[in-house]
Design a protein around this motif. Structure first.
Motif, short mmCIF file in Angstrom:
data_model
loop_
_atom_site.label_atom_id
_atom_site.label_comp_id
_atom_site.label_asym_id
_atom_site.label_seq_id
_atom_site.Cartn_x
_atom_site.Cartn_y
_atom_site.Cartn_z
N TRP A 529 0.64 -1.02 0.21
CA TRP A 529 -0.35 -0.19 -0.26
C TRP A 529 0.65 0.83 -0.16
CZ3 TRP A 529 -3.99 -0.15 -1.61
CH2 TRP A 529 -5.44 -1.87 -1.13
N LEU A 532 1.77 2.17 -3.35
CA LEU A 532 0.29 2.23 -4.41
C LEU A 532 0.12 3.64 -4.04
CD1 LEU A 532 -1.64 -1.10 -4.18
CD2 LEU A 532 -0.43 -0.29 -5.97
N MET A 549 6.16 -1.26 -7.80
CA MET A 549 5.09 -0.91 -8.24
C MET A 549 4.23 -2.57 -9.12
SD MET A 549 2.28 1.26 -8.55
CE MET A 549 2.98 3.11 -8.26
N THR A 550 5.00 -2.95 -9.68
CA THR A 550 4.16 -4.20 -10.94
C THR A 550 3.98 -4.91 -9.21
OG1 THR A 550 5.65 -4.02 -12.44
CG2 THR A 550 4.65 -6.39 -12.09
N LYS A 553 0.24 -3.43 -7.33
CA LYS A 553 -0.60 -3.66 -8.69
C LYS A 553 -1.20 -4.99 -8.57
CE LYS A 553 0.12 -0.27 -11.53
NZ LYS A 553 0.56 0.59 -13.42
N LEU A 556 -2.70 -5.90 -5.46
CA LEU A 556 -4.52 -5.46 -5.88
C LEU A 556 -5.10 -5.85 -6.81
CD1 LEU A 556 -6.25 -2.99 -4.71
CD2 LEU A 556 -4.89 -1.60 -7.03
N ALA A 557 -4.21 -6.36 -7.57
CA ALA A 557 -5.17 -7.48 -8.39
C ALA A 557 -5.86 -8.69 -7.30
CB ALA A 557 -4.15 -8.26 -9.65
#
Length: 649
Positions: A529, A532, A549-550, A553, A556-557
């Motif tokens: 977090w 993000l 960052m990847t 993500k 998050l996905a």
């Protein structure tokens, strides 16, 4: 059609029933039974694998004492004095007391000093041939209530039965050996903790990176497993769904249900009422309420309740560990049934549940040794925690477990609404008395020995743990048991691989490793977090921001995928009120991390401690909801004729 309708039909029949045992005719002549009562019992007997006397007694048509007296008089054998406790006779050769309990037979000494073989009915003597030693079978027969016979056996063989209950499972498949070497366990843990602290102090970024990497890897594996199970559940063909059997049916079998109770005074009366709603023929149903010897409060509560003939209490002698599986091991040999079921104290099962289970066992292949029903909660609106717990259970029992079974993986069991073939359960040694998640352990022991668990579309309502700290304590017990189960089965990985096969073996690894890793390492995943939201991250010195960052993500996905699965699980008509709450599951799952670290502490210092869950806290005691995909038809009182309840898992 209920008993009243059956009695009406029986009354319209001949004044004298068809040929019946002499004792029944004697009871009719004595005015203790009517011909219509006997005809009614014979109609039930046509569909049930039990005796006429058991039907008459279970339906409340006659007292057990009257049946015993009539049988003894007509057979010319002794009727043991019901006012005197039975005295077990010494045998020349030792005999396993569990064998005596199972067959409800024992050598006894009468008041005059003579030895007799005590049975519940003289007609059962022929069935004892080859099951008991010849020296015992040579004794003259006497009759006594089967419950009194078992109570006398339990008293006489108390020490042996207590020991057997805690060591029934093969030691190679049990965790009980851990209690013999606590020093080595503590030393090993201390070494591991010291090593981890030193590595963290010397190489903090590397340790953080390794743990975060492992957390990310198990996150991906867990997501793949969940998505695969979800897709498998959605794509299952119509033939896999629970159906009522059609065509000629075999006589219904005897079923025994174990209900462990410990300090359950708040819900004892509600439990009796709920179980009374079961529509299975009462002459085939036996509910055993398992009480701990030192639990005086529950025993006193039950003493104030007039239990029906098909329900009785079994007192477990005090011993260690004081766990649910030890209590069930002790009570198993008291059972009459060919099918063994388990309910918890707060359970509210579908009325026709046992009929569905019995019919499925009759048609299922031999390898299907266990049927697992759906667990649901009847207090989902009590508070936020109860709502989230209900969403979690709906996802697990209606989506994940059916999907995992559809994938051909071994599945852990749910602790209640379980039904087993008795001979298989005895073959595997029952439950590991020292494992605090005996259900998960038994599910994989079944798979190791070539058996399979099948989900069945019947629902049992439970009470959602709706208070924060009791929820944490309950979940910590489950996670401690998960750790125990994994370590026990991984003692010999090659043997486990050979027994399960590659597919189930790697499914076992994926299930346990990811579940435990995700709880323990969740704080590392939460660090994404920071990425993000554009904040500094501890791994900035080691990894480019794009990689972080990847990974963020991806995290998050996976969260979005989980919410979609939760949403699908509660999209049925009776769970739709929970749809707005599914995004809040992100704040519910972190509670499991608190429970995980509590479980880790107890795993080291109190591995066999059973942290009791308190029941009776619910504001509602209504029936749990189904998913709105089926219909329930009328079921008669004896359960002989019914319209099966169809329900998608």
């Amino acid at each position: 059609m209920g008993v009243s309708e059956l009695r009406s039909l029986a009354t319209q029949d001949e004044a004298t029933p068809r040929h019946c045992p002499p004792y029944a005719a004697e009871l009719v002549r004595a005015g203790l039974l009517t011909p219509a009562d006997v005809t009614l019992a014979q109609m039930v007997e046509d569909h049930c694998d039990t005796s006429l006397g058991r039907i008459l007694y279970a339906e409340g048509l006659v007292q057990e004492a009257d049946i015993l007296t009539a049988e003894a008089a007509l057979s010319g054998i002794d009727r043991l004095d019901p006012m005197q406790p039975l005295q077990i006779a010494e045998t020349p050769d030792p005999i396993d007391p569990r064998l005596l309990l199972k067959h409800r037979a024992a050598p006894v000494v009468t008041a005059s000093g003579e030895q007799r073989l005590a049975l519940g009915s003289p007609s059962r003597r022929d069935a004892m041939t080859g099951k008991l030693p010849d020296a015992i079978l040579a004794l003259p027969t006497a009759v006594a209530p089967e419950s009194a016979i078992q109570e006398a056996i339990a008293t006489f063989h108390r020490e042996a039965l207590t020991t057997m209950a805690q060591s029934r499972v093969d030691e190679k498949e049990s965790c009980r050996s851990w209690s013999a070497n606590p020093t080595y366990r503590l030393a090993g843990v201390a070494f591991g903790v010291v090593a981890l602290v030193l590595l963290t102090l010397l190489f903090p970024p590397l340790v953080f990176g390794f743990l975060l990497g492992w957390a990310g890897f198990t996150l991906i594996v867990a997501a793949l497993l969940r998505v695969s199970a979800f897709v498998a559940h959605l794509s299952r063909p119509e033939r896999d769904r629970t159906r009522a059997p059609s065509g000629p049916q075999a006589r219904l079998p005897k079923v025994s249900v174990l209900v462990p109770l410990f300090r359950e005074t708040e819900i004892a009366h509600a439990l009796i009422t709920r179980l009374s709603h079961l529509t299975y023929p009462k002459s085939l149903l036996e509910v055993i309420l398992i009480l701990e010897e030192e639990d005086d409060t529950t025993r006193k509560t039950l003493a104030e309740i007039d239990l029906p003939p098909w329900m009785r209490a079994v007192i477990v002698p005090d011993g260690q560990p004081r766990t649910k599986p030890r209590a069930m091991n002790y009570a198993l040999d008291f059972c009459h049934g060919d099918i063994i079921g388990i309910f918890d104290a707060e359970d509210d099962p579908d009325p026709d549940q046992i009929t569905m289970v019995a019919r499925r066992f009759q048609t299922a292949p031999r390898e299907v040794a266990c049927l697992q029903g759906i667990l649901d909660y009847y207090n989902p609106k009590q508070n936020w925690l109860a709502r989230c717990f209900t969403i979690e259970y709906a996802t697990w029992f209606r989506v994940m477990l059916p999907g995992l079974a559809r994938l051909g993986l071994a599945i852990p069991l749910g602790g209640t609404t379980l039904y087993f073939r008795r001979d298989v359960l005895e073959e595997l040694g029952g439950w590991d008395a020292h494992n605090v998640t005996e259900d998960a352990d038994l599910g994989f022991r079944l798979a190791r020995h070539g058996y399979r668990t099948e989900m069945i579309g019947t629902v049992t309502g439970e009470e959602a743990n709706c208070r924060l700290w009791p929820w944490v304590k309950q979940r910590s017990r489950w996670l401690k048991g998960y750790m125990t189960t994994y370590l026990v089965h991984m003692r010999r990985p090659r043997l486990l691989h050979r027994q399960l096969g590659p597919w189930k073996f790697w499914g076992f690894q994926a299930h346990f490793i990811t579940a435990l890793s995700q709880f323990f390492l969740a704080p590392f995943l939460w660090s994404f977090w920071l990425v993000l939201f554009g904040m500094p991250h501890p791994l900035d010195p080691l990894l480019p921001r794009d990689i972080l960052m990847t990974m963020g993500k991806l995290f998050l996905a996976v969260e979005v995928i989980n919410i979609l699965i939760y949403t699908s699980a509660v999209s049925g008509r009776f769970h739709r009120h929970l749809l707005p709450w599914t995004p809040l599951m992100h704040f519910y799952t972190p509670l499991g991390t608190i429970a995980a670290y509590k479980a880790l502490y107890e795993m080291v210092f109190k591995p066999f401690f059973w942290d009791k869950t308190q029941h009776g806290l619910s504001l509602s005691t209504g029936k749990p909801a189904d998913d709105g995909t089926g219909s329930k038809g009328a079921v008669n009182l004896t359960g002989i004729q019914f319209e099966a309840r169809h329900k998608r898992l």
